[in-house]
Design a protein around this motif. Structure first.
Motif, mmCIF file in Angstrom:
data_model
loop_
_atom_site.group_PDB
_atom_site.id
_atom_site.type_symbol
_atom_site.label_atom_id
_atom_site.label_comp_id
_atom_site.label_asym_id
_atom_site.label_seq_id
_atom_site.Cartn_x
_atom_site.Cartn_y
_atom_site.Cartn_z
ATOM 1 N N THR A 1 0.831 -0.864 0.414
ATOM 2 C CA THR A 1 0.369 -0.851 0.264
ATOM 3 C C THR A 1 1.069 1.041 -0.163
ATOM 4 O O THR A 1 2.532 1.142 0.899
ATOM 5 C CB THR A 1 -0.832 0.346 1.124
ATOM 6 O OG1 THR A 1 -0.279 0.275 2.736
ATOM 7 C CG2 THR A 1 -1.088 -1.267 1.188
ATOM 8 N N GLU A 2 0.088 2.350 -0.338
ATOM 9 C CA GLU A 2 0.990 2.950 0.083
ATOM 10 C C GLU A 2 1.917 4.164 0.880
ATOM 11 O O GLU A 2 2.833 5.028 1.199
ATOM 12 C CB GLU A 2 0.214 4.684 -0.854
ATOM 13 C CG GLU A 2 -0.418 4.429 -2.131
ATOM 14 C CD GLU A 2 -1.308 6.007 -2.915
ATOM 15 O OE1 GLU A 2 -1.478 6.637 -2.091
ATOM 16 O OE2 GLU A 2 -0.996 5.868 -4.021
ATOM 17 N N ASN A 3 0.771 3.444 1.876
ATOM 18 C CA ASN A 3 1.458 3.386 3.805
ATOM 19 C C ASN A 3 2.638 2.770 4.439
ATOM 20 O O ASN A 3 2.721 3.093 5.012
ATOM 21 C CB ASN A 3 0.305 3.218 5.211
ATOM 22 C CG ASN A 3 -1.595 3.809 4.246
ATOM 23 O OD1 ASN A 3 -0.947 5.339 4.061
ATOM 24 N ND2 ASN A 3 -2.629 3.550 4.968
ATOM 25 N N TYR A 4 3.068 2.034 2.974
ATOM 26 C CA TYR A 4 4.701 1.778 3.072
ATOM 27 C C TYR A 4 5.243 2.326 3.499
ATOM 28 O O TYR A 4 5.592 3.471 2.999
ATOM 29 C CB TYR A 4 4.630 0.136 3.046
ATOM 30 C CG TYR A 4 5.797 -0.522 3.234
ATOM 31 C CD1 TYR A 4 6.294 -1.251 3.499
ATOM 32 C CD2 TYR A 4 7.227 -0.184 2.502
ATOM 33 C CE1 TYR A 4 7.317 -2.772 4.743
ATOM 34 C CE2 TYR A 4 8.708 -0.584 3.107
ATOM 35 C CZ TYR A 4 8.227 -1.906 4.017
ATOM 36 O OH TYR A 4 9.527 -2.839 4.084
ATOM 37 N N VAL A 5 6.290 2.270 4.854
ATOM 38 C CA VAL A 5 7.367 3.245 5.237
ATOM 39 C C VAL A 5 8.633 1.620 5.067
ATOM 40 O O VAL A 5 8.807 1.376 5.964
ATOM 41 C CB VAL A 5 7.475 3.105 6.663
ATOM 42 C CG1 VAL A 5 8.823 4.684 6.963
ATOM 43 C CG2 VAL A 5 6.316 4.400 6.216
ATOM 44 N N SER A 6 9.783 2.542 4.012
ATOM 45 C CA SER A 6 11.101 1.609 3.797
ATOM 46 C C SER A 6 11.898 1.804 5.110
ATOM 47 O O SER A 6 11.868 2.267 6.042
ATOM 48 C CB SER A 6 11.546 2.213 3.000
ATOM 49 O OG SER A 6 12.746 1.757 2.724
ATOM 50 N N ILE A 7 11.777 0.398 5.386
ATOM 51 C CA ILE A 7 13.658 0.523 6.006
ATOM 52 C C ILE A 7 14.350 1.857 6.030
ATOM 53 O O ILE A 7 15.015 2.287 6.645
ATOM 54 C CB ILE A 7 13.614 -0.796 6.111
ATOM 55 C CG1 ILE A 7 12.610 -1.850 7.007
ATOM 56 C CG2 ILE A 7 15.410 -0.821 7.418
ATOM 57 C CD1 ILE A 7 13.331 -3.324 6.670
ATOM 58 N N ARG A 8 14.800 2.028 4.572
ATOM 59 C CA ARG A 8 15.727 2.189 4.053
ATOM 60 C C ARG A 8 15.529 3.987 4.754
ATOM 61 O O ARG A 8 16.256 4.856 4.655
ATOM 62 C CB ARG A 8 15.500 2.955 2.565
ATOM 63 C CG ARG A 8 16.937 3.548 1.873
ATOM 64 C CD ARG A 8 16.833 3.046 0.736
ATOM 65 N NE ARG A 8 18.135 3.434 -0.331
ATOM 66 C CZ ARG A 8 18.474 3.650 -1.249
ATOM 67 N NH1 ARG A 8 18.825 2.658 -1.532
ATOM 68 N NH2 ARG A 8 20.020 3.923 -0.743
#
Length: 231
Positions: free
Chosen positions: A216-223
């Motif tokens: 989803t667009e809510n995903y926050v990358s670990i990076r």
């Protein structure tokens, strides 16, 4: 004591239902590990309603696992041959000997040697409704020359959308790991996933290869968190 893969595979439905983080260690690539990884990814992605990523993620995970295991086995091979992998002359000699001598039969043998010496890859799967991360850590470092080649392959792969095209343009200077890196980058691009979500991170004592797949667009990358820590 390590559990047999059949026992681990039988526990997959319960693991996926109860956890958002699953991991497994191995010192060799075999059919049992392949089946376990496929069964695990299939169960996770079906549960998340993201079946379309099964084939791609299995291919990527298998490629990263094979690369990590081969890197570990290569180091053990160098040790057995009395060669210093960080020495340029020894490295060039060792790579030639490794290419000539190494075989599928030896891969199984060296898998057992790695296990005896505590050399392994650690596969981690972290997931939630917004995305999934697959991380493969091998507990040996990559030498500088190999890291440089990997970075070059990653950069070069950004300009391609077809693995066959990449291979034809680079067939004279692309070994297995380089082709695998290009394959991963191109697979991500073709699925509309930002290839920058594939990373190889090197440390003095280990190497980490990581792929993140947003659902989803809510995903926050670990990076994003790692970059924030640097600021």
């Amino acid at each position: 004591m390590a559990k047999p893969f059949l026992e681990l595979e039988a526990q997959i439905p319960e693991l996926v239902k109860a956890n958002s983080k699953i991991s497994v260690r191995s010192s060799r690539m075999n059919r049992q590990l392949e089946q376990y990884v496929l069964a695990l990814l299939t169960k996770i992605l079906v549960e998340m309603g993201q079946e379309r990523f099964i084939e791609m993620l299995y291919t990527i995970t298998k490629e990263l696992t094979i690369n990590g295991i081969k890197a570990n086995q290569k180091r053990v091979f160098f040790e057995d041959e009395g060669l210093d992998i960080t020495n340029t002359e020894d490295y060039e000699k060792g790579i030639k000997d490794y290419s000539k001598k190494f075989s599928e039969k030896m891969a199984d043998q060296y898998g057992r040697r790695c296990l005896a010496r505590g050399v392994y890859i650690h596969l981690k799967f972290n997931y939630c409704k917004d995305g999934l991360m697959v991380e493969v850590t091998n507990n040996t470092p990559v030498i500088k020359a190999e890291e440089t080649r990997m970075r070059e392959k990653m950069k070069k792969s950004m300009g391609y959308n077809d693995i066959a095209e990449f291979y034809m343009d680079n067939m004279d200077n692309t070994e297995g790991a380089g082709l695998g890196i290009a394959l991963i980058m191109i697979l991500l691009k073709n699925e509309g996933v930002d290839p920058n979500l594939f990373r190889i991170i090197t440390y003095p004592d280990k190497t980490i290869a990581r792929v993140e797949i947003p659902f989803t667009e809510n995903y926050v990358s670990i990076r994003s968190g790692e970059l924030a820590d640097l600021n």
